[in-house]
Structures are given as structure tokens and as C-alpha cells.
Design a protein around this motif. Structure first.
Motif, PDB file in Angstrom:
ATOM      1  N   GLN A  17       1.138  -1.298   0.377  1.00  0.00           N
ATOM      2  CA  GLN A  17       0.251  -0.041  -0.179  1.00  0.00           C
ATOM      3  C   GLN A  17       1.004   1.247  -0.089  1.00  0.00           C
ATOM      4  O   GLN A  17       0.213   2.304  -0.470  1.00  0.00           O
ATOM      5  CB  GLN A  17      -0.888  -0.272   0.996  1.00  0.00           C
ATOM      6  CG  GLN A  17      -1.942  -0.945   1.062  1.00  0.00           C
ATOM      7  CD  GLN A  17      -2.639  -0.699   1.967  1.00  0.00           C
ATOM      8  OE1 GLN A  17      -2.276  -0.238   3.568  1.00  0.00           O
ATOM      9  NE2 GLN A  17      -3.761  -1.704   2.228  1.00  0.00           N
ATOM     10  N   GLY A  18       2.398   1.335   0.233  1.00  0.00           N
ATOM     11  CA  GLY A  18       2.688   2.814  -0.078  1.00  0.00           C
ATOM     12  C   GLY A  18       3.872   2.236   0.766  1.00  0.00           C
ATOM     13  O   GLY A  18       4.020   3.987   1.023  1.00  0.00           O
ATOM     14  N   CYS A  19       3.312   2.137   2.063  1.00  0.00           N
ATOM     15  CA  CYS A  19       4.048   2.347   3.426  1.00  0.00           C
ATOM     16  C   CYS A  19       5.350   1.987   3.360  1.00  0.00           C
ATOM     17  O   CYS A  19       6.386   1.703   3.311  1.00  0.00           O
ATOM     18  CB  CYS A  19       3.337   1.418   4.300  1.00  0.00           C
ATOM     19  SG  CYS A  19       4.203   1.699   6.317  1.00  0.00           S
ATOM     20  N   ARG A  20       6.361   3.668   4.414  1.00  0.00           N
ATOM     21  CA  ARG A  20       7.210   3.747   4.049  1.00  0.00           C
ATOM     22  C   ARG A  20       8.153   3.630   5.262  1.00  0.00           C
ATOM     23  O   ARG A  20       8.981   3.696   5.630  1.00  0.00           O
ATOM     24  CB  ARG A  20       8.558   4.497   3.661  1.00  0.00           C
ATOM     25  CG  ARG A  20       7.956   4.857   1.452  1.00  0.00           C
ATOM     26  CD  ARG A  20       7.519   3.643   1.042  1.00  0.00           C
ATOM     27  NE  ARG A  20       9.031   3.633   1.232  1.00  0.00           N
ATOM     28  CZ  ARG A  20       9.360   1.516   0.299  1.00  0.00           C
ATOM     29  NH1 ARG A  20       8.302   1.192   0.562  1.00  0.00           N
ATOM     30  NH2 ARG A  20      10.295   1.576   0.536  1.00  0.00           N
ATOM     31  N   GLU A  58       8.797  -7.338  -0.093  1.00  0.00           N
ATOM     32  CA  GLU A  58       7.344  -6.632  -0.941  1.00  0.00           C
ATOM     33  C   GLU A  58       8.267  -5.173  -1.192  1.00  0.00           C
ATOM     34  O   GLU A  58       7.535  -3.972  -1.157  1.00  0.00           O
ATOM     35  CB  GLU A  58       6.466  -6.387  -0.495  1.00  0.00           C
ATOM     36  CG  GLU A  58       5.806  -7.855  -0.819  1.00  0.00           C
ATOM     37  CD  GLU A  58       5.896  -8.458  -1.599  1.00  0.00           C
ATOM     38  OE1 GLU A  58       5.859  -7.121  -2.718  1.00  0.00           O
ATOM     39  OE2 GLU A  58       5.613  -9.503  -1.952  1.00  0.00           O
ATOM     40  N   VAL A  62       6.760  -1.452  -4.596  1.00  0.00           N
ATOM     41  CA  VAL A  62       5.740  -0.618  -5.255  1.00  0.00           C
ATOM     42  C   VAL A  62       6.593   0.816  -5.113  1.00  0.00           C
ATOM     43  O   VAL A  62       6.368   2.005  -5.650  1.00  0.00           O
ATOM     44  CB  VAL A  62       4.973  -0.095  -3.364  1.00  0.00           C
ATOM     45  CG1 VAL A  62       3.722   1.361  -3.936  1.00  0.00           C
ATOM     46  CG2 VAL A  62       3.102  -0.836  -4.034  1.00  0.00           C
ATOM     47  N   SER A  63       7.593   1.160  -4.246  1.00  0.00           N
ATOM     48  CA  SER A  63       8.846   2.420  -3.822  1.00  0.00           C
ATOM     49  C   SER A  63      10.266   2.330  -3.952  1.00  0.00           C
ATOM     50  O   SER A  63      10.568   1.006  -3.383  1.00  0.00           O
ATOM     51  CB  SER A  63       7.813   3.471  -3.309  1.00  0.00           C
ATOM     52  OG  SER A  63       8.907   4.700  -2.688  1.00  0.00           O
TER      53      SER A  63
END
Length: 127
Positions: A17-20, A58, A62-63
Motif C-alpha cells: 500500500q506504499g507505507c515507508r 515487498e 511499490v516504491s
């Protein structure tokens, strides 16, 4: 948080979900293997090794932005050493460590040098 499941898949979902930045609460587990759970609650336990494997898989799907692992360390010194071994062996060169050039001046490291790297910050039970 009083009840829920602590699973490797939960960490995987957060990263997708893009959490960093993810928090990992590390507690003493069975047979010398650290567990991830939310202490003094009904939250289930997961092996730290399973959580770190999911993160490795993962972290950058996403990023390419750096990922911060925020560790809440509530385990014995022996299991802290095991936790460090798990992080180091599973994440390898993705970890940004004191051996990296400029690590002592983290505030001055260009963000481009932190791309696809994992930074670890931690806090023990003592603060």
C-alpha cells in the motif's frame, strides 16, 4: 490495539500500500527465536524471521524510496543478538549501516543514495 493478528502478511500488505515506515515490536519467543507481537494484549505472535522475509520480498515492490524499520525492542539481550542476526542475514546489503559512506552524517546523505535501502531505528524497553 488489544486484539488482532500479527502476521507477516500484514507487513506485506502495508508495504504494497506504499507505507515507508513500519513498526516492529520484538519480544522473546520460544527456542531463542524472537517474536513480533503487541505486548500485554491478545494480539497473536509471528516469528521475526517470517516478518523480515516478507519485508525483504515487498520492501521495494511499490516504491524505491527508503524504508524505515522502527523497532520496539522488548526482548532479552540474547534474543536482541538473534534479531540483529536475522535482520543482517536476511536483508543483507539492503540495510543502510554505519559501514556505508556518510552514515555518520545521515542528515547530509542525498536521498538518492538511500533509494532501495532499509534504515533501522530502534528503542529498547528502557527507552
Amino acid at each position: 490495539q488489544l486484539t488482532s493478528e500479527s502476521t507477516a502478511d500484514m507487513y506485506r500488505r502495508q508495504l504494497l500500500q506504499g507505507c515507508r515506515c513500519v513498526e516492529i515490536d520484538i519480544w522473546d519467543g520460544a527456542r531463542g527465536e524472537p517474536d513480533v507481537t503487541h505486548g500485554y494484549t491478545l494480539v497473536t505472535r509471528e516469528k521475526l524471521s517470517a516478518v523480515v522475509a516478507a519485508i525483504k520480498e515487498e520492501a521495494f515492490s511499490v516504491s524505491d524510496a527508503p524504508l524505515i524499520l522502527s523497532l520496539e525492542v522488548r526482548c532479552s539481550l540474547r534474543q536482541q543478538a538473534r534479531a540483529a542476526q536475522i535482520l543482517s542475514s536476511q536483508l543483507g546489503d539492503k540495510l543502510f549501516t554505519s559501514d556505508d559512506a556518510g552514515a555518520n552524517e545521515l542528515l547530509h546523505v542525498p536521498v538518492q543514495r538511500l533509494r532501495r535501502r532499509i534504515l533501522v531505528k530502534g528503542k529498547s524497553a528502557e527507552g
